[in-house]
Design a protein around this motif. Structure first.
Motif, PDB file in Angstrom:
ATOM      1  N   ILE A  17       0.833  -1.084   0.066  1.00  0.00           N
ATOM      2  CA  ILE A  17       0.004  -0.004  -0.171  1.00  0.00           C
ATOM      3  C   ILE A  17       0.896   1.073  -0.065  1.00  0.00           C
ATOM      4  O   ILE A  17       2.188   1.207   0.689  1.00  0.00           O
ATOM      5  CB  ILE A  17      -0.802  -0.065   1.401  1.00  0.00           C
ATOM      6  N   VAL A  18       0.608   2.441  -0.673  1.00  0.00           N
ATOM      7  CA  VAL A  18       1.303   3.401  -0.913  1.00  0.00           C
ATOM      8  C   VAL A  18       0.310   4.658   0.178  1.00  0.00           C
ATOM      9  O   VAL A  18      -0.787   4.757  -0.033  1.00  0.00           O
ATOM     10  CB  VAL A  18       1.401   4.154  -2.194  1.00  0.00           C
ATOM     11  N   VAL A  19       1.166   5.215   0.929  1.00  0.00           N
ATOM     12  CA  VAL A  19       0.555   6.016   1.849  1.00  0.00           C
ATOM     13  C   VAL A  19       1.218   7.261   1.961  1.00  0.00           C
ATOM     14  O   VAL A  19       2.497   7.409   1.980  1.00  0.00           O
ATOM     15  CB  VAL A  19       0.204   5.332   3.506  1.00  0.00           C
ATOM     16  N   ARG A  20       0.425   8.374   1.820  1.00  0.00           N
ATOM     17  CA  ARG A  20       1.037   9.919   2.251  1.00  0.00           C
ATOM     18  C   ARG A  20       0.981  10.121   3.973  1.00  0.00           C
ATOM     19  O   ARG A  20       0.084   9.836   4.526  1.00  0.00           O
ATOM     20  CB  ARG A  20       0.168  10.809   1.680  1.00  0.00           C
ATOM     21  N   GLY A  21       2.027  10.504   4.331  1.00  0.00           N
ATOM     22  CA  GLY A  21       2.033  10.808   5.707  1.00  0.00           C
ATOM     23  C   GLY A  21       0.885  11.655   6.459  1.00  0.00           C
ATOM     24  O   GLY A  21       0.192  11.602   7.451  1.00  0.00           O
ATOM     25  N   GLU A  22       0.263  12.486   5.438  1.00  0.00           N
ATOM     26  CA  GLU A  22      -0.635  13.454   5.911  1.00  0.00           C
ATOM     27  C   GLU A  22      -1.851  12.822   5.790  1.00  0.00           C
ATOM     28  O   GLU A  22      -2.891  13.414   6.486  1.00  0.00           O
ATOM     29  CB  GLU A  22      -0.479  14.711   4.822  1.00  0.00           C
ATOM     30  N   ASP A  23      -2.225  11.641   5.323  1.00  0.00           N
ATOM     31  CA  ASP A  23      -3.053  10.614   5.188  1.00  0.00           C
ATOM     32  C   ASP A  23      -3.431   9.844   6.597  1.00  0.00           C
ATOM     33  O   ASP A  23      -4.479   9.625   6.782  1.00  0.00           O
ATOM     34  CB  ASP A  23      -3.446   9.896   4.246  1.00  0.00           C
ATOM     35  N   ILE A  24      -2.328  10.134   7.267  1.00  0.00           N
ATOM     36  CA  ILE A  24      -2.223   8.875   8.584  1.00  0.00           C
ATOM     37  C   ILE A  24      -2.743   9.693   9.615  1.00  0.00           C
ATOM     38  O   ILE A  24      -2.269  10.888  10.175  1.00  0.00           O
ATOM     39  CB  ILE A  24      -0.879   8.553   8.870  1.00  0.00           C
ATOM     40  N   ALA A  25      -4.055   9.182  10.335  1.00  0.00           N
ATOM     41  CA  ALA A  25      -4.410   9.679  11.734  1.00  0.00           C
ATOM     42  C   ALA A  25      -3.707   9.260  12.673  1.00  0.00           C
ATOM     43  O   ALA A  25      -3.597   9.837  13.816  1.00  0.00           O
ATOM     44  CB  ALA A  25      -5.973   9.438  11.740  1.00  0.00           C
TER      45      ALA A  25
END
Length: 64
Positions: A17-25
């Motif tokens: 999975i590709v995740v942006r840091g700003e999308d992590i709660a």
């Protein structure tokens, strides 16, 4: 944690999975500390390989 990084999923080691840091709660470490639960702001949850610190370091290393 504004970078973007690719993580290996716990339940399917061939999946990523590709995740942006700003999308992590929130990043919640698993009991054995080899995996972490990523809780995204949109409500999605993913168990990925890596400790909380490893995930944060990977995201910071990929900041643009």
């Amino acid at each position: 944690m504004a970078g973007k990084a690719t993580f290996t999923l716990k339940e399917d080691e061939s999946g990523e999975i590709v995740v942006r840091g700003e999308d992590i709660a929130e990043i919640v470490p698993d009991a054995d500390f080899r995996f972490s639960l990523l809780i995204l702001k949109n409500g999605d949850k993913h168990f990925v390989s890596g400790t909380k610190e490893e995930i944060e370091d990977k995201l910071e290393a990929n900041e643009s």
